[in-house]
Design an enzyme around this catalytic site. Structure first.
Site, PDB file in Angstrom:
ATOM      1  N   ASP A 107      28.905  29.364  24.908  1.00 46.44           N
ATOM      2  CA  ASP A 107      29.652  30.275  25.788  1.00 46.44           C
ATOM      3  C   ASP A 107      31.066  29.723  25.965  1.00 46.44           C
ATOM      4  O   ASP A 107      31.236  28.575  26.378  1.00 46.44           O
ATOM      5  CB  ASP A 107      28.942  30.351  27.151  1.00 46.44           C
ATOM      6  CG  ASP A 107      28.973  31.735  27.741  1.00 46.44           C
ATOM      7  OD1 ASP A 107      30.074  32.307  27.815  1.00 46.44           O
ATOM      8  OD2 ASP A 107      27.907  32.250  28.126  1.00 46.44           O
ATOM      9  N   ASP A 213      33.518  34.941  27.126  1.00 42.97           N
ATOM     10  CA  ASP A 213      33.461  35.547  28.448  1.00 42.97           C
ATOM     11  C   ASP A 213      34.664  36.463  28.692  1.00 42.97           C
ATOM     12  O   ASP A 213      35.806  36.101  28.382  1.00 42.97           O
ATOM     13  CB  ASP A 213      33.471  34.392  29.478  1.00 42.97           C
ATOM     14  CG  ASP A 213      33.044  34.818  30.849  1.00 42.97           C
ATOM     15  OD1 ASP A 213      31.904  35.288  30.987  1.00 42.97           O
ATOM     16  OD2 ASP A 213      33.851  34.673  31.788  1.00 42.97           O
ATOM     17  N   GLU A 270      32.616  39.531  25.448  1.00 44.37           N
ATOM     18  CA  GLU A 270      32.165  40.348  26.576  1.00 44.37           C
ATOM     19  C   GLU A 270      33.333  41.217  27.026  1.00 44.37           C
ATOM     20  O   GLU A 270      34.423  40.709  27.280  1.00 44.37           O
ATOM     21  CB  GLU A 270      31.714  39.432  27.711  1.00 44.37           C
ATOM     22  CG  GLU A 270      31.068  40.194  28.845  1.00 44.37           C
ATOM     23  CD  GLU A 270      31.061  39.421  30.150  1.00 44.37           C
ATOM     24  OE1 GLU A 270      30.188  39.668  30.973  1.00 44.37           O
ATOM     25  OE2 GLU A 270      31.964  38.562  30.349  1.00 44.37           O
ATOM     26  N   HIS A 346      21.937  37.319  31.889  1.00 40.15           N
ATOM     27  CA  HIS A 346      21.965  36.619  33.175  1.00 40.15           C
ATOM     28  C   HIS A 346      22.731  37.388  34.251  1.00 40.15           C
ATOM     29  O   HIS A 346      22.799  36.935  35.393  1.00 40.15           O
ATOM     30  CB  HIS A 346      22.606  35.246  32.955  1.00 40.15           C
ATOM     31  CG  HIS A 346      24.037  35.364  32.506  1.00 40.15           C
ATOM     32  ND1 HIS A 346      24.378  35.875  31.265  1.00 40.15           N
ATOM     33  CD2 HIS A 346      25.197  35.098  33.136  1.00 40.15           C
ATOM     34  CE1 HIS A 346      25.689  35.891  31.161  1.00 40.15           C
ATOM     35  NE2 HIS A 346      26.214  35.430  32.281  1.00 40.15           N
ATOM     36  N   ASP A 347      23.335  38.511  33.902  1.00 42.15           N
ATOM     37  CA  ASP A 347      24.099  39.296  34.881  1.00 42.15           C
ATOM     38  C   ASP A 347      23.417  40.607  35.240  1.00 42.15           C
ATOM     39  O   ASP A 347      24.021  41.451  35.917  1.00 42.15           O
ATOM     40  CB  ASP A 347      25.489  39.641  34.314  1.00 42.15           C
ATOM     41  CG  ASP A 347      26.389  38.428  34.176  1.00 42.15           C
ATOM     42  OD1 ASP A 347      26.181  37.442  34.912  1.00 42.15           O
ATOM     43  OD2 ASP A 347      27.310  38.473  33.345  1.00 42.15           O
TER      44      ASP A 347
HETATM   45  C1  NOJ Z   1      30.865  37.186  32.923  1.00 35.22           C
HETATM   46  C2  NOJ Z   1      29.709  36.243  33.054  1.00 35.22           C
HETATM   47  O1  NOJ Z   1      28.645  36.715  32.288  1.00 35.22           O
HETATM   48  C3  NOJ Z   1      29.393  36.170  34.524  1.00 35.22           C
HETATM   49  O2  NOJ Z   1      28.179  35.502  34.766  1.00 35.22           O
HETATM   50  C4  NOJ Z   1      30.553  35.512  35.221  1.00 35.22           C
HETATM   51  O3  NOJ Z   1      30.324  35.534  36.611  1.00 35.22           O
HETATM   52  C5  NOJ Z   1      31.862  36.240  34.931  1.00 35.22           C
HETATM   53  N1  NOJ Z   1      32.006  36.607  33.562  1.00 35.22           N
HETATM   54  C6  NOJ Z   1      33.031  35.369  35.270  1.00 35.22           C
HETATM   55  O4  NOJ Z   1      33.146  34.326  34.339  1.00 35.22           O
END
Ligand code: NOJ
Length: 632
Positions: A107, A213, A270, A346-347
């Protein structure tokens, strides 16, 4: 067999043919009894991952971090967060993965750093410091009383203003997330050069690629204008119009892409806040030299009200899901782009708890009857992994893990997003407004990130389901009294890896089969086109994958058609196959496959295909796949 496909020539790539397993290190496996997962714990389960049939392993951040946002706030890009292990452990991890033919994806979090990173400490120490311009600073606006106010009305993704005042210099710095996550200034060439150095450093160490990210936030509109008021109930507004896919994004991505290309590295960016696939195609078009693929959010936002608080109820229907899936499937296929396929990470809340249609679909908590849960996990695996794109499986998804229990109170949540949301809610409704608070809690248990962060359930052993490795749980200082950093799901005695590995009929066993089918019929499932069948049905999702075979362009394509039939509802349904003229002739093709093809996968025995009567009878959450190969 006649083919109607007009697909462009296929462009093969190893990362298109792969699938990815995501690990959330804090919650995977704890080898040393401190309640936090770690790298040696991961190493101890590499065979479990390999056995599933994936090709790539992505770890959420393991670099040094104060953990304000679970490692997405990095304070040193060259060191490991000590509770996770050491640089030696990372070497051993890479070695262990490579020895099993698996690749390692790291990551990369470089839109922002931690405020504890040395660069930011230097930057905030004085406006004259050479690192000042590594971050984004602006003079205040002043209100009528002369009090300093943020330079614009942008809202942070974790609530409140996206700006924090540094009282010493009387300047604000930008943070699109927590105030402890200041945004880097990518317009500064020194910042980009340092990011490139970090990327090369890890590639040279043996990393095979990156999940990057919020990569589409790195170029901001240099005027930093106020955002339009889209949510009048809020002081701070969504400014993504001015920082998502900003003016220099693709220049910066091409610089990164040229390094990735040198190493033939994998990349998945992302990209939140974008719903126009043409915008994403600029990053993932096959010949663009930028990224392999991107996570967009349109499907995962399906139960978020538009332009409003994500934690307000917002039910969705299956035709909406079909429309969104089909939009991305068709666009990327027809334009030589590529999809990253995911319904968990994870989100996000767990997909069984979020995307299926339980009997009580209209009320929360939405719960599938326990004896249907395995079927639900299997149906969703079929849905996801046979679409066009690279499938991502998030730890626990392969076991059918579900959202946290209805007993969770606010004290059980750990995520900064939820804790900030709750605080804002309580400030806004100070008189202990039970209705509002109860509604928010229900939505947290449905959509919050903590749903996916409960520890992996390895076995039925008490008290921590094998998450804390037994030898250490018994011997740690407090005599095994250490708890996991976040509550374990109470269903672990029944839902755990030990019960499922080796059982063909389990969710894990089925995932193995799905990934096997995707590989066995690779040309159809990886490179074929996609067609939605019967978009209006409220319960059944059917799609078709097709590729024309032959030696065109010397590619040796094995042609055929596959039909994927999915009942999202936990009741029995009679699905009527569309007539020959429906869906642009899709009905005719589907009928032909259902009649003459071979069932290659299913979560029930003996499919009830009655094409003579023009129908298929589907049992609760049934999924099956029929393939008609060319020449058969
Ligand atoms: C995306 C990540 O997946 C998330 O977990 C994070 O809080 C935010 N970006 C900020 O880095």
């Amino acid at each position: 067999m006649a083919s109607t496909s007009t697909a462009p020539p296929i462009k093969r790539a190893w990362w298109k043919e792969s699938s990815v397993y995501q690990i959330y290190p804090a919650s995977f496996k704890d080898s040393n009894g401190d309640g936090i997962g770690d790298i040696p714990g991961i190493i101890s389960e590499l065979d479990y991952i390999k056995n599933l049939g994936v090709d790539i392993v992505w770890l959420s951040p393991i670099l040094q971090s104060p953990q304000v946002d679970m490692g997405y706030d990095i304070s040193n890009y060259y060191e490991i967060h000590p509770p996770y292990g050491t640089l030696r452990d990372v070497d051993a991890l890479i070695e262990g993965l490579h020895a099993r033919g698996l690749k390692y994806v790291m990551d990369l979090v470089t839109n922002h750093t931690s405020d504890q990173h040395e660069w930011f400490k230097q930057a905030i120490s004085s406006p004259q410091n050479p690192y000042r311009n590594w971050y984004i600073w602006k003079k205040p606006k002043y209100d009528a009383d002369g009090t300093p106010q943020p330079p614009n009305n942008w809202r942070s993704h974790f609530g409140g203003s996206a700006w924090t005042l540094d009282p010493q210099s009387n300047e604000y710095y930008l943070h699109l997330y927590a105030k402890e996550q200041p945004d880097l200034n990518w317009d500064n060439p020194d910042v980009r050069a340092e990011v490139h150095r970090i990327v090369r450093h890890w590639l040279d160490k043996g990393v095979d690629g990156f999940r990057i990210d919020v990569i589409n936030f790195i170029s901001k509109d240099p005027a930093f204008p106020d955002a339009p008021i889209t949510d009048p109930s809020q002081k701070w507004q969504d400014g993504s119009k001015y920082y998502a896919c900003g003016p220099k994004l693709h220049d910066y991505l091409r610089e990164l892409g040229s390094i990735l290309k040198e190493y033939d590295a994998f990349s998945v960016g992302e990209m939140p806040c974008v719903s126009d696939p043409a915008e994403i195609l600029k990053a993932v078009g096959f010949d663009r030299g930028e990224l392999s693929m991107v996570f967009h959010f349109e499907i995962m936002d399906i139960d978020h009200p538009p332009n409003a608080d994500k934690y307000l109820p917002y039910p969705f229907t299956l035709p909406t899901l079909k429309r969104l899936v089909s939009k991305w499937q068709t666009f990327m296929h027809d334009n030589s782009g590529w999809n990253a396929l995911y319904i968990e990470n994870h989100d996000q809340g767990r997909s069984i708890s979020r995307l299926t249609l339980p009997h009580n679909n209209t009320t929360t908590p939405r719960t599938i009857t326990p004896h249907h849960r395995t079927l639900a996990g299997q149906m969703l695996a079929t849905f996801l992994a046979l679409q066009s794109g690279t499938p991502f499986i998030y730890q626990g998804q392969e076991l059918g893990m579900i959202n946290v229990s209805p007993h969770w109170t606010i004290h059980d949540f750990r995520d900064i997003e939820i804790l900030n949301h709750w605080q804002e809610l309580c400030e806004r409704y100070p008189n202990d407004n039970n209705v509002v608070q109860e509604r928010a809690l229900r939505e947290y248990r449905l959509k919050s990130r903590d749903n996916a962060r409960t520890p992996m359930q390895w076995d039925a052993s008490e008290p921590w389901a094998g998450f804390i490795m037994p030898a250490t749980a018994a011997t740690n200082e407090s005599g095994g009294g250490v708890k996991p950093w976040i509550g374990i799901h109470e269903d672990y005695k029944e839902w755990n890896a030990a019960r499922q590995v080796g059982d063909e009929k389990s969710v894990y066993g089925y995932w193995k089969r799905v990934l096997g089918v995707r590989k066995a019929w690779g040309d159809i499932f990886v490179y074929g086109d996609y067609g939605l069948v019967d978009g209006g049905d409220e319960r059944v999702f059917v799609y078709k994958r097709e590729i024309r075979g032959g030696d065109g362009d010397g590619q040796g394509v094995r042609g055929g058609i596959a039909v994927v039939v999915l009942n999202f509802w936990e009741g029995e349904v009679e699905w009527v196959v569309p007539g020959d003229e429906d869906d642009n002739g899709m009905g005719e093709a589907v009928r032909r496959v259902l009649e003459g093809g071979k069932v290659v996968l299913g979560n029930y025995e003996g499919q009830r295909i009655e094409t003579g009567k023009g129908k298929v009878v589907l049992r609760p959450l049934e999924a099956f796949v029929v393939v008609l190969a060319e020449g058969e």
